[in-house]
Design an enzyme around this catalytic site. Structure first.
Site, PDB file in Angstrom:
ATOM      1  N   ASP A 146     -32.731   7.106 -15.057  1.00  0.00           N
ATOM      2  CA  ASP A 146     -33.277   7.730 -13.859  1.00  0.00           C
ATOM      3  C   ASP A 146     -32.950   9.221 -13.826  1.00  0.00           C
ATOM      4  OD1 ASP A 146     -34.403   7.353 -11.004  1.00  0.00           O
ATOM      5  OD2 ASP A 146     -32.527   8.450 -10.709  1.00  0.00           O
ATOM      6  N   TRP A 200       0.812  -1.214   0.000  1.00  0.00           N
ATOM      7  CA  TRP A 200       0.000   0.000   0.000  1.00  0.00           C
ATOM      8  C   TRP A 200       0.857   1.282   0.000  1.00  0.00           C
ATOM      9  CZ3 TRP A 200      -4.739  -0.610  -1.520  1.00  0.00           C
ATOM     10  CH2 TRP A 200      -5.413  -1.810  -1.249  1.00  0.00           C
ATOM     11  N   LYS A 214      -3.134   6.031  -6.075  1.00  0.00           N
ATOM     12  CA  LYS A 214      -2.711   7.225  -5.349  1.00  0.00           C
ATOM     13  C   LYS A 214      -2.440   8.282  -6.414  1.00  0.00           C
ATOM     14  CE  LYS A 214      -1.391   7.902  -1.504  1.00  0.00           C
ATOM     15  NZ  LYS A 214      -2.051   8.467  -0.297  1.00  0.00           N
ATOM     16  N   GLU A 223     -37.385   8.465 -17.266  1.00  0.00           N
ATOM     17  CA  GLU A 223     -38.108   8.836 -16.050  1.00  0.00           C
ATOM     18  C   GLU A 223     -38.103  10.363 -15.965  1.00  0.00           C
ATOM     19  OE1 GLU A 223     -38.076   8.873 -11.258  1.00  0.00           O
ATOM     20  OE2 GLU A 223     -36.429   9.458 -12.557  1.00  0.00           O
TER      21      GLU A 223
END
Length: 673
Positions: free
Chosen positions: A335, A89, A124, A389
């Site tokens: 939507d 990491w 990152k 919609e």
């Protein structure tokens, strides 16, 4: 914006079919020009829109020619690193991406051994004034660590790709849609998964007769309680429901049952999360979204896409293609179209005249995107289904682009459920106005296909109530047993059936029901959240209520099944406008002709009518559906085996049916059945 159209300008079909749009001809033609201009800007000469809409094949993580290739678009970044357990990491030079062009594309190539199936990773990204961890924008798999709550992208390269069993699927018409949510589809208080849905719920939907599945909340969203509307990873099926292969198996199984799968696609906004989402992805708030105040939705707190940017359209158009290609969905329910179409998002606005659609408030860049998205989808799959919609009623949304429209196949008749709520909430039954009801049910643009519904998930969310709960209130908890009587339950069940039947019978081109509402599912929908102690009690469906032989829920479910079967046998909704036969305000009678069937409704709360005359084409009729049958929880006041012959009226060519219409009852009659 102008209201003047020059005499030499050729009016598109949208204007020819609706003369009230003539004053806005220049606006409509300008929008057509903007669509053409953006298409030409996106698509180089010699290429096609479908070729360009393949960003997911370039960006993101891919295994090609024995190596891993990862690419990302981050124009403001100064440095981009791939991190994960394989780098402890940390930022390592061996996992630093290189800028490969002047448009902000970054790339890294890694050997086969560097990454493995199910490895987790993230980016990152560094910029001049800071840095941040980010989930890749094109990540196809995102998982959450349930102990820490942290999301990461995940390498997804199973040994055996899913082998599709049912190819070349073509959806049935007309659309009879079953709106559903995979996570809340199970009875157990938990998050349901794709496999459980395929094994337990799909057979129920097949038995209920619906031919189209509308699935909500498929793309990854950090907050489960958002109902899937706050999307973070647009290319990743939510891992809380299962794996990509399990979703494919579900869709494949649906196709095998003759059921189309339409997914909710949320391109109207995105979650504001920065690590999990696209917000400030490369350090700037305007990479994918509008800058400043316009970039944040005032009601939802989410980020609003900038549809004027070709890179944003490239991302969204590619997203449409990805779901079509990778998961073989049969189309999309777009939507939040109203929110897209207007800079004020249509909040608190009543659209009362055509001027409202042709002002500076309209986001024409959003209209351009929607037109291009529909063009792409229907080029890739001519049988694909797209539904808008939109509560505003923007003219042309569901018209072909060649006619001056924006290419949707259907639009929702969103005023219908609102009107049912208004009737039940503010008016006594005896005050229902048949003429106004008929107007609301049939008030549709004749040149655009519509899908009607009595209620959807919107009416069932916490803070609102389903129709059955509005009518039964607390009696739902105490009097749904067959051995207990309640006038309130009698009323509610009678109207529940009549409301659904008349909504379907007057629907333009499709009908929708939300999961469980067909049998009067009790209570509301409330996802686990801090305010309810993270409870799943209301985020599930209680199928056992419908299955219980001593409860009335199964009777409503049986009616709905027979109603849907009647609709399929008669090809309803037919796309033809129903013809009114009788409208009687005093007697609360509505009767109409649709697709050769006579529909007769008596909404009166107490009065039954013998020898009720209904104009009808000459012939012998049989009852196809009777809402008052005891098998549906009614009183069985009708002899459904009697054949009904028309009688000649006083005028030449007039014919009438003489019917017994009990109170709060509807009949469907057909000839030669």
């Amino acid at each position: 914006m102008t209201k003047q159209g020059g005499p030499k300008e050729k009016a598109p079909g949208l204007v020819r079919s609706d003369p009230l749009l003539k004053p806005f001809l220049k606006d409509i033609l300008r929008r057509e020009d903007k669509i053409r201009a953006m298409h030409d800007r996106l698509v180089p000469k010699g290429k096609s829109l479908e070729e360009i809409a393949s960003g997911h094949e370039f960006f993101g993580l891919h295994f090609q020619d024995g190596e891993w290739i990862f690419r990302e678009w981050a124009p403001n970044a100064d440095a981009v690193y791939l991190t994960g357990p394989f780098t402890e990491w940390r930022e390592k030079e061996s996992c630093r991406l290189q800028r490969i062009d002047g448009n902000g594309a970054w790339e890294i190539r890694l050997p086969r051994r560097a990454l493995h199936h199910e490895d987790v990773y993230r980016l990152k990204i560094k910029w001049a004034w800071g840095e941040g961890d980010r989930i890749p924008a094109y990540a196809r798999r995102v998982v959450q660590d349930w102990q820490t709550g942290i999301f990461n992208a995940q390498v997804w390269k199973p040994e055996k790709p899913y082998a599709w069993k049912h190819g070349d699927f073509i959806p049935e018409k007309p659309l009879l849609i079953y709106e559903t949510h995979v996570g809340m589809a199970q009875e157990e208080p938990k998050v349901g998964c794709f496999n459980e849905f395929r094994e337990k719920i799909l057979p129920r939907i097949k038995k209920a007769g619906y031919n189209t599945l509308q699935v909500m909340a498929l793309p990854e969203h950090p907050y489960y309680g958002s109902f899937g509307y706050q999307v973070s990873s647009f290319y990743a099926p939510s891992s809380r429901f299962g794996t990509p292969e399990e979703l494919k198996e579900l869709i494949d199984a649906a196709h095998g049952m003759g059921i189309a799968v339409v997914m909710d696609i949320i391109h109207s906004h995105a979650v504001s999360n920065e690590v999990e989402g696209l917000s400030c992805f490369d350090g700037t708030p305007y990479q994918y979204f509008h800058d400043g105040k316009r970039g944040t939705h005032p009601a939802w707190g989410s980020r609003c896409f900038d549809y004027s940017k070709p890179q944003v359209l490239h991302f969204l158009l590619s997203n449409c293609r990805y779901w079509l290609d990778e998961f073989r969905v049969d189309g999309f329910r777009f939507d939040g179209v109203t929110s897209m179409l207007y800079q004020d998002h249509g909040l608190g606005k009543a659209f009362t005249c055509y001027d409202d659609y042709y002002t500076e408030n309209t986001d024409e860049d959003a209209l351009v995107y929607l037109a291009l998205a529909n063009r792409l989808i229907h080029t890739l799959n001519p049988h694909a289904i797209t539904v808008a919609e939109d509560v505003s009623g923007m003219p042309g949304l569901a018209m072909d682009e060649s006619q001056g429209g924006y290419g949707f196949d259907y639009r929702f008749a969103m005023g219908v459920p609102d009107y049912w709520i208004k009737l039940l909430k503010v008016q006594r039954d005896e005050d229902w106005h048949m003429g106004r009801l008929w107007h609301e049910l049939t008030n549709k643009r004749t040149d655009e296909k519509t899908i009607s519904y009595a209620e959807s998930h919107d009416q069932a969310l916490v803070g609102d109530q389903t129709l059955i709960f509005r009518m039964l209130e607390d009696d739902m908890f105490w009097y749904m047993s067959l051995d207990r009587e309640s006038l309130r339950v009698d009323r509610g069940m009678a109207l529940h059936k009549m409301i659904r039947l008349i909504t379907l019978a007057t629907a333009g081109d499709g009908y929708l029901n939300f999961m469980g509402n067909e049998f009067g599912h009790p209570e509301w929908i409330d996802f686990p959240r801090e305010g309810n102690d993270w409870s799943y009690h209301y985020a599930r469906r209680q199928w056992s209520l419908m299955d219980a032989p001593n409860l009335r829920y199964g009777l409503l479910g049986r009616f709905d099944r027979d109603m849907i079967d009647m609709a399929k046998q008669s090809a309803l909704p037919s796309g033809q406008a129903p013809i009114i036969l009788r409208e009687d305000e005093d007697r609360k009678i509505l009767a109409f002709l649709s697709h050769g069937l006579v529909f007769a409704f008596n909404f009166h709360h107490t009065e039954s009518y013998a020898d009720c005359l209904i104009p009808a084409p000459a012939g012998a009729y049989s009852i196809l559906l009777d809402t008052d049958r005891q098998a549906y929880g009614g009183h069985g006041r009708q002899d459904r085996d009697i054949q009904h012959f028309t009688q000649p009226g006083p005028k030449k060519g007039e014919n009438y049916l003489s019917l017994y219409l009990p109170s709060r009852t509807a009949l469907v009659l057909g000839m030669g059945k």
